[in-house]
Design a protein around this motif. Sequence first.
Motif, PDB file in Angstrom:
ATOM      1  N   ASN A   1      -6.412  17.350  34.420  1.00 50.24           N
ATOM      2  CA  ASN A   1      -6.235  18.455  33.495  1.00 50.24           C
ATOM      3  C   ASN A   1      -7.547  18.727  32.767  1.00 50.24           C
ATOM      4  O   ASN A   1      -8.172  17.803  32.263  1.00 50.24           O
ATOM      5  CB  ASN A   1      -5.152  18.127  32.476  1.00 50.24           C
ATOM      6  CG  ASN A   1      -3.786  17.972  33.098  1.00 50.24           C
ATOM      7  OD1 ASN A   1      -3.577  18.263  34.278  1.00 50.24           O
ATOM      8  ND2 ASN A   1      -2.845  17.508  32.312  1.00 50.24           N
ATOM      9  N   TYR A   2      -7.926  19.991  32.726  1.00 44.37           N
ATOM     10  CA  TYR A   2      -9.148  20.363  32.011  1.00 44.37           C
ATOM     11  C   TYR A   2      -9.118  21.847  31.678  1.00 44.37           C
ATOM     12  O   TYR A   2      -8.307  22.602  32.210  1.00 44.37           O
ATOM     13  CB  TYR A   2     -10.400  20.016  32.824  1.00 44.37           C
ATOM     14  CG  TYR A   2     -10.582  20.820  34.093  1.00 44.37           C
ATOM     15  CD1 TYR A   2     -11.291  22.016  34.075  1.00 44.37           C
ATOM     16  CD2 TYR A   2     -10.053  20.392  35.308  1.00 44.37           C
ATOM     17  CE1 TYR A   2     -11.467  22.763  35.231  1.00 44.37           C
ATOM     18  CE2 TYR A   2     -10.228  21.127  36.461  1.00 44.37           C
ATOM     19  CZ  TYR A   2     -10.935  22.311  36.414  1.00 44.37           C
ATOM     20  OH  TYR A   2     -11.104  23.057  37.559  1.00 44.37           O
ATOM     21  N   THR A   3     -10.018  22.248  30.788  1.00 40.89           N
ATOM     22  CA  THR A   3     -10.190  23.648  30.425  1.00 40.89           C
ATOM     23  C   THR A   3     -11.652  24.019  30.579  1.00 40.89           C
ATOM     24  O   THR A   3     -12.536  23.282  30.149  1.00 40.89           O
ATOM     25  CB  THR A   3      -9.752  23.900  28.966  1.00 40.89           C
ATOM     26  OG1 THR A   3      -8.363  23.582  28.848  1.00 40.89           O
ATOM     27  CG2 THR A   3      -9.968  25.345  28.550  1.00 40.89           C
ATOM     28  N   ARG A  86      -7.259  27.202  32.098  1.00 40.37           N
ATOM     29  CA  ARG A  86      -6.596  25.963  31.668  1.00 40.37           C
ATOM     30  C   ARG A  86      -5.887  25.338  32.864  1.00 40.37           C
ATOM     31  O   ARG A  86      -4.811  25.785  33.270  1.00 40.37           O
ATOM     32  CB  ARG A  86      -5.590  26.263  30.566  1.00 40.37           C
ATOM     33  CG  ARG A  86      -6.204  26.940  29.340  1.00 40.37           C
ATOM     34  CD  ARG A  86      -5.127  27.418  28.390  1.00 40.37           C
ATOM     35  NE  ARG A  86      -5.697  28.171  27.278  1.00 40.37           N
ATOM     36  CZ  ARG A  86      -5.011  29.032  26.553  1.00 40.37           C
ATOM     37  NH1 ARG A  86      -3.718  29.245  26.808  1.00 40.37           N
ATOM     38  NH2 ARG A  86      -5.599  29.681  25.573  1.00 40.37           N
ATOM     39  N   VAL A  87      -6.508  24.305  33.427  1.00 33.67           N
ATOM     40  CA  VAL A  87      -5.955  23.624  34.598  1.00 33.67           C
ATOM     41  C   VAL A  87      -5.033  22.513  34.106  1.00 33.67           C
ATOM     42  O   VAL A  87      -5.463  21.600  33.407  1.00 33.67           O
ATOM     43  CB  VAL A  87      -7.079  23.050  35.491  1.00 33.67           C
ATOM     44  CG1 VAL A  87      -6.488  22.315  36.680  1.00 33.67           C
ATOM     45  CG2 VAL A  87      -8.018  24.173  35.944  1.00 33.67           C
ATOM     46  N   GLN A  88      -3.757  22.617  34.468  1.00 29.38           N
ATOM     47  CA  GLN A  88      -2.749  21.644  34.064  1.00 29.38           C
ATOM     48  C   GLN A  88      -2.202  20.939  35.302  1.00 29.38           C
ATOM     49  O   GLN A  88      -2.607  21.232  36.415  1.00 29.38           O
ATOM     50  CB  GLN A  88      -1.647  22.364  33.296  1.00 29.38           C
ATOM     51  CG  GLN A  88      -2.188  23.065  32.044  1.00 29.38           C
ATOM     52  CD  GLN A  88      -1.234  24.105  31.527  1.00 29.38           C
ATOM     53  OE1 GLN A  88      -0.084  23.804  31.234  1.00 29.38           O
ATOM     54  NE2 GLN A  88      -1.693  25.348  31.421  1.00 29.38           N
ATOM     55  N   MET A 104      -0.476  30.672  37.505  1.00 31.15           N
ATOM     56  CA  MET A 104      -0.116  30.476  38.905  1.00 31.15           C
ATOM     57  C   MET A 104      -0.026  28.991  39.209  1.00 31.15           C
ATOM     58  O   MET A 104      -0.605  28.167  38.494  1.00 31.15           O
ATOM     59  CB  MET A 104      -1.082  31.183  39.842  1.00 31.15           C
ATOM     60  CG  MET A 104      -2.497  30.692  39.834  1.00 31.15           C
ATOM     61  SD  MET A 104      -3.615  31.732  40.819  1.00 31.15           S
ATOM     62  CE  MET A 104      -2.841  31.740  42.410  1.00 31.15           C
ATOM     63  N   PRO A 105       0.692  28.622  40.269  1.00 25.74           N
ATOM     64  CA  PRO A 105       0.796  27.210  40.630  1.00 25.74           C
ATOM     65  C   PRO A 105      -0.568  26.621  40.982  1.00 25.74           C
ATOM     66  O   PRO A 105      -1.357  27.246  41.699  1.00 25.74           O
ATOM     67  CB  PRO A 105       1.714  27.219  41.849  1.00 25.74           C
ATOM     68  CG  PRO A 105       2.470  28.500  41.762  1.00 25.74           C
ATOM     69  CD  PRO A 105       1.523  29.472  41.126  1.00 25.74           C
ATOM     70  N   THR A 110      -8.039  25.672  44.587  1.00 24.85           N
ATOM     71  CA  THR A 110      -8.896  24.494  44.555  1.00 24.85           C
ATOM     72  C   THR A 110      -9.431  24.408  43.135  1.00 24.85           C
ATOM     73  O   THR A 110     -10.130  25.317  42.681  1.00 24.85           O
ATOM     74  CB  THR A 110     -10.061  24.619  45.559  1.00 24.85           C
ATOM     75  OG1 THR A 110      -9.520  24.746  46.864  1.00 24.85           O
ATOM     76  CG2 THR A 110     -10.983  23.418  45.479  1.00 24.85           C
ATOM     77  N   THR A 111      -9.084  23.346  42.426  1.00 24.81           N
ATOM     78  CA  THR A 111      -9.504  23.234  41.025  1.00 24.81           C
ATOM     79  C   THR A 111     -10.545  22.149  40.807  1.00 24.81           C
ATOM     80  O   THR A 111     -11.204  22.143  39.773  1.00 24.81           O
ATOM     81  CB  THR A 111      -8.293  22.958  40.110  1.00 24.81           C
ATOM     82  OG1 THR A 111      -7.636  21.782  40.560  1.00 24.81           O
ATOM     83  CG2 THR A 111      -7.316  24.128  40.128  1.00 24.81           C
ATOM     84  N   ASP A 112     -10.701  21.232  41.753  1.00 23.39           N
ATOM     85  CA  ASP A 112     -11.721  20.193  41.621  1.00 23.39           C
ATOM     86  C   ASP A 112     -13.056  20.763  42.086  1.00 23.39           C
ATOM     87  O   ASP A 112     -13.116  21.463  43.099  1.00 23.39           O
ATOM     88  CB  ASP A 112     -11.370  18.966  42.463  1.00 23.39           C
ATOM     89  CG  ASP A 112     -10.159  18.228  41.934  1.00 23.39           C
ATOM     90  OD1 ASP A 112      -9.783  18.460  40.766  1.00 23.39           O
ATOM     91  OD2 ASP A 112      -9.597  17.422  42.687  1.00 23.39           O
ATOM     92  N   GLY A 113     -14.110  20.466  41.343  1.00 24.29           N
ATOM     93  CA  GLY A 113     -15.437  20.928  41.742  1.00 24.29           C
ATOM     94  C   GLY A 113     -16.248  21.408  40.561  1.00 24.29           C
ATOM     95  O   GLY A 113     -15.952  21.134  39.401  1.00 24.29           O
TER      96      GLY A 113
END
Length: 134
Positions: A1-3, A86-88, A104-105, A110-113
């Motif tokens: 989780n990060y913002t 906001r990545v949850q 969105m789901p 791709t949220t890592d990177g």
Amino acid sequence: NYTVKGSFKLVKPSGHVNYYGLVFGGSGLEGANQAYTYFIVGQDGTWMLKKREGDANAPTLVPKTANPAVQKPGADGTSVNNLEVRVQADKVDFAVNGTVVHSMPKAQLTTDGIAGIRVNHQLEVHIDGFAVTK
């Protein structure tokens, strides 16, 4: 989780609508296989969500969408838009000036990177408070 967040002050709009905003989930940025997702706003009060996948045309995840949370330039030609991704655990929220304009789901992105900023050509934008926080 990060913002990922940043405050973007459009100092001088361009002659046609150009966009600026946040990049996240980036990889291979130094080569032809660069990939990332970007959440951007325009001087006409719209926002978009797109992906970059190498040199191919960027797939649009959410097309140009008007929202009153996106500030347009005032009489002095400037506007300020505070953007957040906001990545949850199970979803990603996209916020402009504290208002969530889309969710969105997480599984669809791709949220890592690498995270960063993107500013299209012919814009003068000052960025303040860029940060990635847990």
